[in-house]
Scaffold this motif. Structure first.
Motif, short mmCIF file in Angstrom:
data_model
loop_
_atom_site.label_atom_id
_atom_site.label_comp_id
_atom_site.label_asym_id
_atom_site.label_seq_id
_atom_site.Cartn_x
_atom_site.Cartn_y
_atom_site.Cartn_z
N ASP A 253 -30.97 -3.41 13.57
CA ASP A 253 -30.12 -3.66 12.41
C ASP A 253 -29.18 -2.50 12.07
OD1 ASP A 253 -31.33 -6.10 12.10
OD2 ASP A 253 -32.70 -5.46 10.52
N HIS A 254 -29.62 -1.25 12.34
CA HIS A 254 -28.88 -0.09 11.83
C HIS A 254 -28.50 0.96 12.87
CE1 HIS A 254 -29.72 -1.45 7.73
NE2 HIS A 254 -30.98 -1.59 8.06
N LEU A 255 -29.20 1.00 14.01
CA LEU A 255 -29.02 2.13 14.92
C LEU A 255 -28.31 1.78 16.23
CD1 LEU A 255 -32.53 3.80 14.49
CD2 LEU A 255 -30.42 4.28 13.24
N GLY A 256 -28.09 0.51 16.47
CA GLY A 256 -27.37 0.14 17.68
C GLY A 256 -28.21 -0.54 18.74
N GLY A 257 -29.44 -0.92 18.41
CA GLY A 257 -30.22 -1.71 19.35
C GLY A 257 -31.33 -0.96 20.04
N ALA A 258 -31.73 -1.50 21.21
CA ALA A 258 -32.91 -1.01 21.92
C ALA A 258 -32.72 0.38 22.51
CB ALA A 258 -33.29 -1.99 23.03
N ARG A 259 -31.51 0.70 22.94
CA ARG A 259 -31.30 1.98 23.64
C ARG A 259 -31.63 3.19 22.76
NH1 ARG A 259 -25.94 3.71 27.15
NH2 ARG A 259 -26.76 5.71 27.88
N PRO A 260 -31.11 3.28 21.53
CA PRO A 260 -31.48 4.43 20.69
C PRO A 260 -32.95 4.45 20.32
CG PRO A 260 -30.12 2.88 19.47
CD PRO A 260 -30.06 2.47 20.89
N TRP A 261 -33.55 3.26 20.18
CA TRP A 261 -34.99 3.24 19.87
C TRP A 261 -35.79 3.74 21.07
CZ3 TRP A 261 -38.10 3.97 16.30
CH2 TRP A 261 -39.43 3.56 16.35
N GLY A 262 -35.37 3.36 22.27
CA GLY A 262 -36.03 3.89 23.46
C GLY A 262 -35.87 5.39 23.56
N LEU A 263 -34.71 5.89 23.17
CA LEU A 263 -34.47 7.34 23.17
C LEU A 263 -35.43 8.04 22.19
CD1 LEU A 263 -32.64 9.64 24.23
CD2 LEU A 263 -31.12 9.19 22.28
N ALA A 264 -35.63 7.42 21.03
CA ALA A 264 -36.53 8.00 20.03
C ALA A 264 -37.97 8.02 20.54
CB ALA A 264 -36.44 7.22 18.72
N LEU A 265 -38.40 6.93 21.15
CA LEU A 265 -39.76 6.88 21.70
C LEU A 265 -39.92 7.89 22.83
CD1 LEU A 265 -40.48 3.03 21.77
CD2 LEU A 265 -41.30 4.72 20.12
N GLY A 266 -38.88 8.04 23.63
CA GLY A 266 -38.92 9.04 24.69
C GLY A 266 -39.04 10.44 24.13
N ALA A 267 -38.36 10.70 23.01
CA ALA A 267 -38.46 12.01 22.37
C ALA A 267 -39.88 12.27 21.87
CB ALA A 267 -37.48 12.10 21.20
N PHE A 268 -40.52 11.23 21.36
CA PHE A 268 -41.92 11.38 20.94
C PHE A 268 -42.79 11.78 22.13
CE2 PHE A 268 -46.21 9.84 20.25
CZ PHE A 268 -46.50 10.29 18.96
N GLY A 269 -42.59 11.10 23.26
CA GLY A 269 -43.37 11.42 24.44
C GLY A 269 -43.13 12.84 24.92
N ILE A 270 -41.88 13.27 24.92
CA ILE A 270 -41.56 14.65 25.30
C ILE A 270 -42.22 15.63 24.34
CG2 ILE A 270 -39.68 16.33 25.51
CD1 ILE A 270 -37.92 13.98 26.47
#
Length: 432
Positions: A253-270
């Protein structure tokens, strides 16, 4: 600049450490990709979101049901045998799952049944594996060893998810499931070669239910233990809701879709890997207090999604929360290793695991009605508030604040920590 010491030197580990870590990394790589592959396999068979949820639930429910029994079993018979049998059963069930998907014959009920087999195997494997790790590391090197071990597993999950997603797109979900089956076979073989000659034989005891009651008494008799298990029953549930249900919706709804959310989850993993790296060097005296304090930042992702903040801030928040949750994870394993008798490791671990996963399916199931009732923003703020309030409550427990690291000495049972037999190198260092 860090001194150039080998991994074995820095952790006090040797052959068993390498085998346990390698097996965990291999299965971590396979499992992370298999979770993605299973969902796409259901979708390719004609199922929708309900069927994907059903297959996921069929894995979770047996895990919850059999965890306590798995912990009691792992304290009655050699843990490495439980691990090998569970890995072998996983290899067979996942191999059949892969074969059905590759041949195009998979039905939803078949995939659900095989997922249930996998969940049951994990219920027996997880307490045995955690007990094995804790039983074969000495007190002096415990936190460093746990940090390296967890860092390897977290790194494997990050890489496995990325690789699994790419492989699903390139060759289809069936072959990703086949790779996971092969990973279980390799892990079973590696764990079969663990050198357990230094681990004491299990003494004959009363029945299984007596063991479960004994494990329960061990948990409730330690306020620091049951309070943190209760805390994380809720914390894990609300974090799962934020990451699995509300997070993707906010991103869409607000961030541009799946790609930025995947980036955020990847940052959590890192962040988890960086947190593990930090804990290989940091040895706080009041380690449990430090670990509990590190839980507070877990409220930040829910708060960030409630605002919602921009992608760069969300990525930074997820990175920080990943680091701090790993600080807690290492502190928690160190506390269990130091305070729980070796012969009860797996039973206590099973209660810990049960607390960690029992409320997750309930919370995710109620996420939709809660959003309808309160609104998504309010639900996310409530999630953040729950984490803060429960963590503050745990800090009121005196033992959480007072527990200190014992730098030397054996396990909590009063027995010397098992040592790896001399493998021709003249080494007698206790190992993971």
């Amino acid at each position: 600049m860090l001194p150039k010491l080998s991994l074995a030197r820095r952790t006090g580990g040797g052959r068993n450490f390498k085998l346990l870590t390698a097996a965990a990394v291999i299965t971590g790589l396979g499992n992370a990709g298999a979770l993605i592959a299973a969902a796409f396999a259901v979708l390719e068979s004609g199922g929708g979101s309900s069927e994907v949820g059903l297959v996921a639930a069929c894995r979770t429910v047996p895990l919850v049901v059999f965890l306590l029994i798995g912990g009691a079993v792992a304290d009655r018979i050699p843990r490495h045998r439980v691990m090998v049998v569970a890995n072998t059963a996983n290899f067979l069930s996942q191999g059949l799952f892969a074969l059905l998907v590759i041949n195009g014959d998979a039905r939803v009920w078949q995939m659900a049944a095989l997922a249930a087999v996998g969940g049951t195997c994990h219920a027996f494997f997880a307490p045995a594996a955690e007990g094995m790790v804790m039983a074969t590391v000495d007190q002096e090197h415990s936190s460093t060893a746990f940090a390296w071990f967890r860092m390897g597993v977290n790194g494997a999950q990050i890489g496995g998810a990325a690789l699994g997603g790419a492989m699903v797109a390139a060759v289809g979900p069936g072959w990703v499931l086949a790779v996971d089956a092969g990973a279980f076979a390799v892990a079973a073989l590696l764990r079969a070669f663990l050198d357990v000659r230094g681990i004491p034989e299990r003494a004959a005891r009363e029945g299984l239910w007596a063991d479960l009651r004994d494990g329960w008494r061990e948990v409730v008799g330690r306020p620091w233990l049951w309070s943190i298990v209760a805390q994380f029953a809720v914390v894990n549930a609300v974090v799962a809701v934020a990451e699995a249900v509300y997070g993707p919706q906010v991103a869409d709804d607000h961030l541009g879709g799946a790609r930025p959310w995947g980036l955020a989850l990847g940052a959590f993993g890192i962040g988890t890997v960086l947190g593990g790296l930090l804990m290989t060097r940091w040895r706080p005296s009041r380690f449990l207090l430090v670990g509990v304090l590190a839980v507070f930042p877990l409220a930040l992702p829910s708060a960030a999604l409630a605002v919602p903040v921009g992608v760069p801030v969300l990525v930074a928040v997820m990175l920080l929360s990943g680091m701090t949750v790993e600080v807690f994870g290492v502190a928690w394993m160190t506390a269990l290793h130091q305070e729980i008798p070796e012969e009860k490791f797996s039973r206590v671990s099973s209660y810990d695991w049960l607390g960690s996963v029992a409320l997750v399916p309930v919370a995710t199931g109620l996420a939709g009605p809660t959003e309808h009732w309160l609104g998504r923003e309010t639900a996310l703020w409530c999630s953040a508030a729950l984490i803060v309030v429960l963590t503050a409550a745990v800090l009121l427990v005196p033992d959480v604040r007072r527990l200190r690291r014992r730098e030397h000495g054996g396990a909590a049972s009063g027995q010397p920590t098992p040592k790896e037999p001399d493998g021709g190198r003249g080494e007698t260092t206790p190992v993971l």
